[in-house]
Enzyme design. Structure first.
Site, PDB file in Angstrom:
ATOM      1  N   CYS A 122       0.827  -1.214   0.000  1.00 53.41           N
ATOM      2  CA  CYS A 122       0.000   0.000   0.000  1.00 53.41           C
ATOM      3  C   CYS A 122       0.861   1.263   0.000  1.00 53.41           C
ATOM      4  O   CYS A 122       0.685   2.140  -0.856  1.00 53.41           O
ATOM      5  CB  CYS A 122      -0.962  -0.028   1.183  1.00 53.41           C
ATOM      6  SG  CYS A 122      -0.195  -0.449   2.763  1.00 53.41           S
TER       7      CYS A 122
HETATM    8  N1  NAP Z   1      -4.526  -4.039   4.912  1.00 53.76           N
HETATM    9  C1  NAP Z   1      -3.962  -3.387   3.921  1.00 53.76           C
HETATM   10  O1  NAP Z   1      -4.152  -2.151   3.766  1.00 53.76           O
HETATM   11  C2  NAP Z   1      -3.072  -4.107   2.938  1.00 53.76           C
HETATM   12  C3  NAP Z   1      -2.638  -3.399   1.803  1.00 53.76           C
HETATM   13  C4  NAP Z   1      -1.803  -4.053   0.902  1.00 53.76           C
HETATM   14  C5  NAP Z   1      -1.385  -5.354   1.133  1.00 53.76           C
HETATM   15  N2  NAP Z   1      -1.802  -5.988   2.252  1.00 53.76           N
HETATM   16  C6  NAP Z   1      -1.337  -7.356   2.471  1.00 53.76           C
HETATM   17  O2  NAP Z   1      -2.410  -8.258   2.200  1.00 53.76           O
HETATM   18  C7  NAP Z   1      -2.316  -9.389   3.069  1.00 53.76           C
HETATM   19  C8  NAP Z   1      -3.637  -9.473   3.867  1.00 53.76           C
HETATM   20  O3  NAP Z   1      -3.761  -8.275   4.613  1.00 53.76           O
HETATM   21  P1  NAP Z   1      -5.035  -7.966   5.518  1.00 53.76           P
HETATM   22  O4  NAP Z   1      -4.880  -6.561   5.950  1.00 53.76           O
HETATM   23  O5  NAP Z   1      -6.274  -8.391   4.827  1.00 53.76           O
HETATM   24  O6  NAP Z   1      -4.747  -8.943   6.766  1.00 53.76           O
HETATM   25  P2  NAP Z   1      -5.813  -9.515   7.817  1.00 53.76           P
HETATM   26  O7  NAP Z   1      -6.984  -8.609   7.887  1.00 53.76           O
HETATM   27  O8  NAP Z   1      -5.034  -9.780   9.045  1.00 53.76           O
HETATM   28  O9  NAP Z   1      -6.264 -10.909   7.168  1.00 53.76           O
HETATM   29  C9  NAP Z   1      -5.377 -11.985   7.043  1.00 53.76           C
HETATM   30  C10 NAP Z   1      -6.077 -13.181   6.434  1.00 53.76           C
HETATM   31  O10 NAP Z   1      -5.135 -14.271   6.370  1.00 53.76           O
HETATM   32  C11 NAP Z   1      -5.660 -15.396   7.094  1.00 53.76           C
HETATM   33  N3  NAP Z   1      -4.554 -16.066   7.788  1.00 53.76           N
HETATM   34  C12 NAP Z   1      -3.788 -15.543   8.781  1.00 53.76           C
HETATM   35  N4  NAP Z   1      -2.857 -16.430   9.172  1.00 53.76           N
HETATM   36  C13 NAP Z   1      -3.057 -17.546   8.422  1.00 53.76           C
HETATM   37  C14 NAP Z   1      -2.412 -18.816   8.354  1.00 53.76           C
HETATM   38  N5  NAP Z   1      -1.354 -19.124   9.139  1.00 53.76           N
HETATM   39  N6  NAP Z   1      -2.885 -19.737   7.473  1.00 53.76           N
HETATM   40  C15 NAP Z   1      -3.932 -19.441   6.668  1.00 53.76           C
HETATM   41  N7  NAP Z   1      -4.584 -18.249   6.678  1.00 53.76           N
HETATM   42  C16 NAP Z   1      -4.151 -17.309   7.545  1.00 53.76           C
HETATM   43  C17 NAP Z   1      -6.661 -14.797   8.063  1.00 53.76           C
HETATM   44  O11 NAP Z   1      -7.613 -15.794   8.375  1.00 53.76           O
HETATM   45  P3  NAP Z   1      -8.227 -16.046   9.852  1.00 53.76           P
HETATM   46  O12 NAP Z   1      -9.680 -15.734   9.722  1.00 53.76           O
HETATM   47  O13 NAP Z   1      -7.948 -17.477  10.123  1.00 53.76           O
HETATM   48  O14 NAP Z   1      -7.500 -15.118  10.787  1.00 53.76           O
HETATM   49  C18 NAP Z   1      -7.265 -13.671   7.219  1.00 53.76           C
HETATM   50  O15 NAP Z   1      -8.217 -14.169   6.336  1.00 53.76           O
HETATM   51  C19 NAP Z   1      -1.091  -9.147   3.963  1.00 53.76           C
HETATM   52  O16 NAP Z   1       0.019  -9.810   3.432  1.00 53.76           O
HETATM   53  C20 NAP Z   1      -0.903  -7.640   3.899  1.00 53.76           C
HETATM   54  O17 NAP Z   1       0.423  -7.241   4.134  1.00 53.76           O
HETATM   55  C21 NAP Z   1      -2.654  -5.412   3.153  1.00 53.76           C
END
Ligand code: NAP
Length: 346
Positions: A150
């Site tokens: 981001c």
């Molecule tokens: N948030 C942002 O603004 C943003 C922007 C760009 C890129 N990203 C990237 O996109 C990715 C997701 O970000 P997010 O903000 O959506 O994170 P998040 O809200 O913490 O969601 C993480 C997801 O991954 C799953 N997960 C976590 N640990 C896991 C494991 N060991 N095995 C399988 N599934 C697992 C979680 O499922 P559960 O329901 O089991 O917890 C949840 O569905 C990250 O790599 C982040 O750096 C995020």
């Protein structure tokens, strides 16, 4: 119809993918994963996504999921994504990874900044960095896309025109960025809980944030020499949005007119970059829920600094909207499909 699965569909980025793809006429969602919410319906976690009441979360078991889909969106934490990405890619699927696992071309740099070993370096070499404004042609038809971070999205879009014109110095680039707390993900963490964030405003990871090598990598590729940046992120008491204020001393005499023309020319054909009239400054509010990056420009004639300000929604242009844009390019759909109405959200 293309069949899509969202791994990590219970997180913020996964939820936004579901919302945006619900408008896509050529994509059907065939599966979503969550470990903690396996067995629950999407609508139970995201009541605004009633369209997916029938869709139940299931655990991430790549061998079971592969047969269900053509396109795999990976919205998992870095380190977790690596292996599943490699598996789906080797199965001949399209894979769009929103994590950092395939963004850094050098595995050693990834390991240094993320503290995780890269176990799939041959697949890493196949990934195309998914910034459409720079890599559009390479993205067409590709099967593995490393969706940008981001902060790098906002920073790079503010610097690409200068770099392409040869005006960017190789250091003394100051990126002062502020993000809403959804950037930290949906998982519970005391440091981003309401009382810690509300009414406050602070810098974090000064000089050490993991998005630094990604920004430097892409600017170095564009410039043809090693570029280093000072990048300081801040946490805003808002749910979404990133405002990046970037200070540079251009390597050429510039004027408000010439700098405006440079940015207008660079982005005139881009569907999701809006260069504002010189002196008009962007606001996170104006890009909320959209796939736009707004760019404002101001030249300080007294200090000879050019100040470039960009605003994006971290969850859309900074994550899921950009991922859908990349899928559209990779699969040959019109680029803006499902993204025109992305401002409509609860
Ligand atoms: N948030 C942002 O603004 C943003 C922007 C760009 C890129 N990203 C990237 O996109 C990715 C997701 O970000 P997010 O903000 O959506 O994170 P998040 O809200 O913490 O969601 C993480 C997801 O991954 C799953 N997960 C976590 N640990 C896991 C494991 N060991 N095995 C399988 N599934 C697992 C979680 O499922 P559960 O329901 O089991 O917890 C949840 O569905 C990250 O790599 C982040 O750096 C995020």
């Amino acid at each position: 119809m293309v069949k899509a699965l969202i791994c990590g569909g219970s997180g913020y980025a996964g939820g936004e993918l579901l919302r945006i793809l619900s408008h896509h006429p050529h994509v059907s969602i065939e599966g979503v994963t969550s470990e903690r919410s396996a067995g629950k319906s999407v609508a139970a976690l995201f009541p605004h996504l009633r369209k997916y009441s029938h869709l139940l979360y299931e655990p991430l078991i790549p061998e079971t999921l592969a047969a269900k889909g053509d396109v795999f969106f990976m919205a998992l934490p870095h380190g977790t994504s690596q292996q599943a990405v490699d598996f789906f890619y080797r199965q001949g699927k399209w894979v769009i990874d929103l994590s950092a696992d395939y963004r850094l071309r050098d595995a050693g740099t990834y390991e240094r900044w993320y503290g995780v070993r890269h176990e799939h370096t041959s697949t890493l070499g196949q990934a195309v960095y998914g910034l459409p404004e720079v890599y559009r042609e390479s993205l067409k038809g590709t099967r593995l896309i490393a969706n940008p971070g981001c902060y790098p999205t906002g920073a790079l879009l503010g610097l690409v025109p200068l770099s392409r014109a040869g005006f960017l110095r190789h250091s003394s680039i100051f990126i002062d960025a502020k993000s809403g707390t959804s950037g930290a993900g949906r998982k519970g963490d005391i440091s981003v809980s309401f009382c810690e964030i509300n009414e406050g405003f602070k810098a974090y990871s000064v000089g050490t944030h993991r998005h630094t090598p990604e920004i430097e990598q892409e600017l170095s590729v564009l410039s043809g020499v090693k570029v280093v940046v000072d990048f300081t992120p801040h946490l805003l008491p808002l749910d979404r949005g990133i405002l990046s204020t970037i200070y540079v001393h251009p390597m050429a005499d510039v004027s408000p007119e010439s700098i405006s023309a440079l940015y207008r020319d660079a982005y005139e054909k881009e569907p999701f970059v809006r260069v504002l009239e010189y002196g008009v400054l962007p606001n996170i509010k104006n890009v909320r829920g959209t796939n736009f990056c707004d760019i404002g420009l101001k030249f300080n004639e007294r200090t000879h600094s050019l100040i470039v300000i960009t605003a994006i929604d971290n969850l859309v242009k900074g994550a899921s909207g950009q991922a859908v844009h990349n899928m559209n390019l990779a699969l040959g759909f019109p680029e803006t499909t499902a993204l025109e109405n992305s401002a409509v959200f609860p």
